[in-house]
Design a protein around this motif. Structure first.
Motif, PDB file in Angstrom:
ATOM      1  N   ALA C 261       0.783  -0.464  -0.043  1.00 13.65           N
ATOM      2  CA  ALA C 261       0.320   0.195  -0.126  1.00 13.65           C
ATOM      3  C   ALA C 261       0.648   1.051  -0.442  1.00 13.65           C
ATOM      4  CB  ALA C 261      -0.680   0.266   0.984  1.00 13.65           C
ATOM      5  N   ILE C 281      -5.290   8.879   2.767  1.00  8.56           N
ATOM      6  CA  ILE C 281      -4.661   7.994   2.379  1.00  8.56           C
ATOM      7  C   ILE C 281      -3.329   7.884   3.760  1.00  8.56           C
ATOM      8  CG2 ILE C 281      -3.134   6.728   0.481  1.00  8.56           C
ATOM      9  CD1 ILE C 281      -5.685   6.802  -0.060  1.00  8.56           C
ATOM     10  N   LYS C 284      -4.376   7.239   6.828  1.00 12.13           N
ATOM     11  CA  LYS C 284      -4.981   5.584   6.430  1.00 12.13           C
ATOM     12  C   LYS C 284      -3.542   4.345   6.929  1.00 12.13           C
ATOM     13  CE  LYS C 284      -9.064   4.892   3.166  1.00 12.13           C
ATOM     14  NZ  LYS C 284      -9.649   4.373   4.177  1.00 12.13           N
ATOM     15  N   ASP C 287      -2.421   5.033  10.600  1.00 14.60           N
ATOM     16  CA  ASP C 287      -2.768   3.994  11.272  1.00 14.60           C
ATOM     17  C   ASP C 287      -2.939   2.269  11.345  1.00 14.60           C
ATOM     18  OD1 ASP C 287      -4.831   6.102  12.356  1.00 14.60           O
ATOM     19  OD2 ASP C 287      -6.293   5.021  11.221  1.00 14.60           O
ATOM     20  N   MET C 288      -2.580   2.069   9.706  1.00 10.76           N
ATOM     21  CA  MET C 288      -1.944   1.149   9.521  1.00 10.76           C
ATOM     22  C   MET C 288      -0.621   0.664  10.384  1.00 10.76           C
ATOM     23  SD  MET C 288      -2.810   1.063   5.692  1.00 10.76           S
ATOM     24  CE  MET C 288      -2.443  -0.472   5.006  1.00 10.76           C
ATOM     25  N   GLU C 329      -7.788  -5.899   9.336  1.00  9.73           N
ATOM     26  CA  GLU C 329      -8.294  -4.600   9.321  1.00  9.73           C
ATOM     27  C   GLU C 329      -7.367  -4.035   8.188  1.00  9.73           C
ATOM     28  OE1 GLU C 329      -9.247  -3.383  13.708  1.00  9.73           O
ATOM     29  OE2 GLU C 329      -8.183  -2.312  12.556  1.00  9.73           O
ATOM     30  N   VAL C 330      -6.107  -4.475   8.257  1.00 13.23           N
ATOM     31  CA  VAL C 330      -5.218  -3.051   7.633  1.00 13.23           C
ATOM     32  C   VAL C 330      -5.121  -4.315   5.882  1.00 13.23           C
ATOM     33  CG1 VAL C 330      -2.684  -3.696   7.001  1.00 13.23           C
ATOM     34  CG2 VAL C 330      -3.016  -2.879   9.435  1.00 13.23           C
ATOM     35  N   THR C 331      -5.687  -5.024   5.803  1.00 12.06           N
ATOM     36  CA  THR C 331      -5.355  -5.796   4.626  1.00 12.06           C
ATOM     37  C   THR C 331      -6.825  -4.961   4.306  1.00 12.06           C
ATOM     38  OG1 THR C 331      -6.383  -8.102   5.459  1.00 12.06           O
ATOM     39  CG2 THR C 331      -3.775  -8.185   4.620  1.00 12.06           C
ATOM     40  N   THR C 332      -7.313  -5.095   4.328  1.00  7.19           N
ATOM     41  CA  THR C 332      -8.520  -4.449   3.735  1.00  7.19           C
ATOM     42  C   THR C 332      -8.480  -2.815   3.503  1.00  7.19           C
ATOM     43  OG1 THR C 332     -10.152  -5.807   5.242  1.00  7.19           O
ATOM     44  CG2 THR C 332     -11.279  -3.847   4.257  1.00  7.19           C
ATOM     45  N   GLU C 333      -7.483  -2.305   4.232  1.00 10.56           N
ATOM     46  CA  GLU C 333      -7.273  -1.282   3.792  1.00 10.56           C
ATOM     47  C   GLU C 333      -6.033  -1.082   2.777  1.00 10.56           C
ATOM     48  OE1 GLU C 333      -9.782   0.796   4.780  1.00 10.56           O
ATOM     49  OE2 GLU C 333      -8.996   2.345   6.763  1.00 10.56           O
ATOM     50  N   GLN C 336      -7.905  -1.199  -0.112  1.00  8.61           N
ATOM     51  CA  GLN C 336      -8.679   0.304  -0.515  1.00  8.61           C
ATOM     52  C   GLN C 336      -7.942   1.317  -1.028  1.00  8.61           C
ATOM     53  OE1 GLN C 336     -12.191   0.434  -0.443  1.00  8.61           O
ATOM     54  NE2 GLN C 336     -12.587   2.685  -0.213  1.00  8.61           N
ATOM     55  N   ILE C 337      -6.586   1.340  -0.611  1.00  7.30           N
ATOM     56  CA  ILE C 337      -5.935   2.399  -1.014  1.00  7.30           C
ATOM     57  C   ILE C 337      -5.543   1.451  -2.492  1.00  7.30           C
ATOM     58  CG2 ILE C 337      -3.793   2.826  -0.715  1.00  7.30           C
ATOM     59  CD1 ILE C 337      -3.894   2.966   2.345  1.00  7.30           C
TER      60      ILE C 337
END
Lengths: 249, 322, 379
Positions: C261, C281, C284, C287-288, C329-333, C336-337
């Motif tokens: 990402a 972005i 995000k 946070d990750m 969570e992180v993979t979903t974000e 998204q990115i």
């Protein structure tokens, strides 16, 4: 037969190069260090040869000129399969300084085959191997892409413009290796990493040597002009530009 | 005082790079009020030797010792060092190629002369003698001072250019004192292509990467190279996969080249690759990925399918030539 | 307290990274798509000693600490968590269990070939009607005097096909409930063992998962690990360590997606600038990064406790639950990115997202970890 590999400690090939102190010093902050890729291939080949000629090759030593910050790189060489390591405890000033330090050591403790990478990926000197051979009055063969040792008989393949030559040589000699000498560098295995701790890393104090050259400062390459994009439907335009604008065709 | 140039030949003919070296030495000689002596080793006819005069060599030492027909680093070192002493040379210039690099480093020690390899221009200062070279594999330039009275440099190919400056050179036979015991390398077999343009000497290089999909698609690369009188090259994955020979690999760990045009076909432009080609005068990139890093260093770029675009380039070149 | 890795730990981390990039990356998408087991890469993994890396060198292992294991698991799972799970099961369940609770004869016969990579191990606990609830085993190991007779079915068994050595958890004395359970070493090629078809999974498809059926399988009594009825304790203790492996695997999945990402955010342009320059972005990614740092610290803490021979069951449950949830969570974000590119296989993150889901489920679901953690708080 004893083999010596000269190894250099260089920034990982993907490192972003930065300088400090008014562009006079390479900025080592955050740099990941590796064995110079050509030196690592030389070491890999030496290990392969030892595995297939256990009787002929008694040991592989790596030698490095540098401070103790290089120790992790040296340990990796031991983990890959070198039997012992020598570190000459001095900051490398130029290629001659490095070659002369190594030569002093080899004069006291001779080796049959000395291998160096053709260049280092930091200062790109292309010199240590040749200088070392002259200091020791050994023959040298450069741009080796193959090294075979069978029953103490040595066969080399060296690159020449447009091809290669097959060469025979007797020990002692200095081999300056390029890509192709070994397929790819080895990843150290767990056993190797564990054993590396117990292998000898001998620290030798340097002799007094005057360097021939001095690195005064560094510059960054100028940024390139932005790329002119050509419509894929109008490829002719590219040739037109190369002919009329760049004038290179 | 003089400037000694190692004038390398290839099968009895001088390479473009040799003339560039003499041109460079001539410009340096003007700067230092010195003269250019060229040293040729091997069988080269007088007519060919005289060509070195076109670029400013006033003296040509011709060594035709059969023992030096193949390269022995030590024997060549002895020969060149003896010539340097005889000619009272304080600067010795070599090509930055396999031979030049192999010998320059030995002579550096023999003559206690500081060496800078891969130089790409005239010194920025003659006192102290300061010269620029690429370092960190083309990611930076270094300014280096040579502190010794005699100085040795290897000049990067295509870094200076060829400048005509006709002189009437004297050709002199030179017989070095070499003992048979000095020669330790025995060449058993020579394997080289002749009649093909050398990759490191080529003005135009057409290079293919993984985006070419397979060795069967190299026809277009070869055709374009032939058409432009250039050489073919490839990226590391291509030579690692065995699609092309290792001799063709350009990049940080392969050959470092500096042609006038570098065509990067289906090459994404990893930093290690760029290390080997960034000295090219012009880079043309063809890649389907508009975000490929090659476009950041390219002068001209086409975003598209290389298999489709290469034949169109070939046609456009043919049209231009006719 | 010292947060610095040792020279050896760094070297192992680099070796794992080099291995993953060199041997796993090039065909990971294809293997996932076609559910192909990485046979060639496994051979190299064995040569490098990653299977058996923590086993005592006396038994042919690498003798490395658990910190090194966490670092290696993370690097390998960044690229290919299917290989990560083979490593985890073999190292932290099978080999650790054998080394800690097996007798010398069992170690010589089974642990040595496992530690030297000649064989692979599988751990057979889950059943169609008993996943994380190990007390309700339906598979039986009937005491027949000089041997056990095993009957029943085990489900979702990682390495079921590639393994030669099974550790089977089965009920010997149903009336004694969990105190009647035994752990038995079983050769896979013993008559009466059959495998179900390769499971069609959501992710980690190139790992080898089957159900295993036992039909009157005769196993000598000397293959029982520990005292009669020790099986439940054995399983629980082994799973404590197993969680460190799966937590590190989840960590690797998260950091692999995160690295992709970040790279993408620096390259991809939108509205005239790289998308990383947009706060939506950038935050995000921030946070990750924090979540991944926390995940890694939890893994390392659990590993450190284990290396110090201190109790680590709760720490490993915390690491497993947190790392797995964060991986999701992180993979979903990360998907998204990547926008549209994130949804296609070529960019890897959709695969990592599918892989992340499993880490919340196997070797104790996130909910089971919460049971473990909350019980320890409230007791």
């Amino acid at each position: 037969m004893k083999i010596l590999i000269c190894i250099s400690n260089v920034p990982d090939t993907t490192t972003k190069i930065k300088f400090t102190n008014n562009n006079t010093t390479f900025d080592v902050a955050g740099v990941q260090w590796i064995i110079n890729p050509w030196d690592e291939l030389a070491l890999t080949r030496a290990i392969e040869l030892k595995e297939t000629n256990a009787g002929t090759i008694e040991n592989i030593t790596v030698i490095h000129v540098g401070l103790n910050t290089s120790d992790p790189t040296i340990r990796k060489a031991l983990a890959i399969g070198a039997d012992k390591a020598i570190r000459i405890n001095a900051e490398a000033k130029d290629s001659y300084f490095v070659a002369a330090q190594i030569a002093e050591f080899v004069k006291k403790e001779p080796f049959d085959v000395i291998l160096c990478g053709i260049e280092s990926s930091d200062y790109n000197g292309f010199s240590v191997g040749g200088m070392l051979s002259e200091l020791l009055d050994y023959p040298s063969v450069s741009a080796l892409s193959s090294l075979e040792i069978a029953n103490a008989e040595i066969k080399l393949k060296r690159g020449i413009d447009g091809g290669h030559e097959v060469i025979s040589i007797v020990t002692p000699f200095v081999g300056i290796v390029q890509k192709g000498i070994a397929k790819e560098a080895r990843i150290p295995n767990m056993r190797g990493i564990m054993m590396a701790k117990a292998k000898p890393l001998q620290v030798v104090e340097p002799v007094l040597i005057d360097n021939f050259t001095e690195f005064v400062s560094f510059e960054y390459p100028k940024p390139k002009a932005t790329c002119k994009k050509i419509d894929p439907e109008n490829v002719k335009e590219l040739i037109n530009l190369l002919h009329n604008e760049a004038k290179v065709i | 005082m003089s400037i000694l140039v190692f004038a390398e030949n290839w099968d009895g003919k001088f390479k473009k790079q040799t003339f560039e070296l003499v041109s460079y030495a001539n410009s340096l000689a003007k700067l230092l009020n010195s003269s250019v002596v060229a040293l040729s080793i091997g069988k080269v006819e007088d007519d060919e030797l005289k060509k070195l005069g076109n670029y400013g060599a006033t003296k040509i030492l011709n060594v035709s010792d059969n023992r030096l027909n193949t390269l022995d680093n030590k024997a060549f070192t002895i020969t060149i060092a003896q010539a340097a002493i005889k000619e009272n040379a304080n600067i010795i210039i070599f090509p930055h190629n396999i031979t030049g690099k192999a010998i320059a480093s030995r002579i550096s020690v023999r003559l206690k002369a500081g060496l800078v390899t891969g130089v790409n221009g005239l010194p920025t200062s003659t006192d102290p003698f300061t010269i620029v070279k690429k370092s960190f594999t083309s990611k930076a330039f270094a300014n280096i001072v040579i502190k010794t009275p005699v100085k040795i440099i290897t000049l990067f190919q295509n870094a200076f250019g060829i400048i005509e400056s006709p002189a009437s050179p004297v050709i002199e036979a030179f017989a070095p004192e070499i003992n048979d015991s000095d020669i330790k390398t025995i060449v058993k077999e020579v394997n080289k292509v002749t009649g093909k343009i050398l990759l490191t000497d080529a003005e135009i290089v057409v290079s293919g990467g993984r985006g070419m999909k397979g060795p069967e698609n190299w026809g277009a690369i070869e055709e374009l190279a032939k058409l432009l009188n250039g050489a073919t090259a490839c990226s590391r994955p291509v030579s690692d996969e065995g699609w092309r020979s290792h001799e063709e690999h350009v990049g940080q760990t392969g050959k470092i080249i500096a042609p006038n045009i570098y065509f990067a076909c289906g090459i994404s432009g990893a930093i290690q690759h760029l290390g080997g080609v960034s000295s090219s005068k012009y880079i043309v990139a063809i890649n389907k990925d508009p975000e490929a890093p090659i476009f950041e260093v390219a002068d001209y770029g086409i975003v598209g399918d290389v298999q489709k675009i290469l034949p169109e380039i070939i046609n456009a070149v043919k049209e231009l030539k006719s | 307290m010292n947060f610095e890795y040792t020279e050896e730990q760094k070297m192992i981390q680099q070796a794992a990274k080099d291995f993953a990039e060199r041997e796993l990356l090039h065909d990971v998408i294809e293997r996932d798509e076609k559910s192909i087991f990485p046979t060639e890469a496994m051979k190299k993994l064995v040569e490098l000693g990653f299977l058996g890396m923590m086993t005592d060198p006396k038994w042919g292992g690498g003798g490395m600490d658990t910190i090194s294991y966490v670092l290696a698991m993370e690097e390998i799972s960044k690229i290919d968590s299917s290989v990560g799970v083979v490593m985890s099961v073999s190292n932290s369940l099978v080999m650790w269990g054998l080394e800690t609770y097996g007798n010398d004869a069992q170690k010589e016969k089974y642990l040595r070939p496992l530690a030297t990579g000649q064989t692979i191990g599988a751990f057979l606990l889950s059943e169609p009607e008993a996943g994380s609830d190990a007390t309700s085993q339906r598979t039986t190991a009937e005491d027949k005097g000089d041997h056990y007779l095993i009957n029943g079915t085990k489900n979702w068994i990682t390495n079921a096909n590639c393994a030669s050595t099974y550790i089977v958890i089965a009920q010997t004395y149903p009336d004694k409930k969990h105190k009647g359970i035994n752990a038995i070493i079983v050769d896979k090629n013993t008559p009466g063992i059959t495998l179900g078809p390769h499971e069609k999974k959501m992710g980690m498809r190139s790992s080898d998962t089957h159900s295993v059926m036992f039909n009157d399988v005769k196993i000598p009594k000397e293959n029982r690990i520990g005292e009669d009825g020790f099986g439940f304790t054995f399983a629980m203790k082994t799973l404590d360590g197993g969680r460190i492996g799966i937590a590190s695997q989840a960590l690797g999945i998260a950091s692999g997606a995160f690295e992709r990402a970040v790279k993408y955010a620096k390259e991809r342009k939108a509205f005239g600038t790289e998308i990383g320059n947009h706060q939506a972005i950038a935050f995000k990614l921030s946070d990750m990064a924090v979540k991944i740092e926390n995940s890694r610290n939890l893994c390392l803490k659990a590993a450190w406790l284990k290396d110090q021979h201190l109790p680590y069951g709760i720490a490993s449950a915390m690491a497993k639950q947190y790392c797995a949830d964060i991986a999701m969570e992180v993979t979903t974000e990360a998907v998204q990115i990547h926008g549209g590119y994130g949804y296609v296989a070529e960019y890897h993150v959709e695969r990592l997202m599918r892989e992340a889901k499993l880490t919340q489920i196997y070797e104790g679901t996130s909910e089971v970890q919460k049971i473990v953690i909350s019980r320890s708080i409230l007791k």
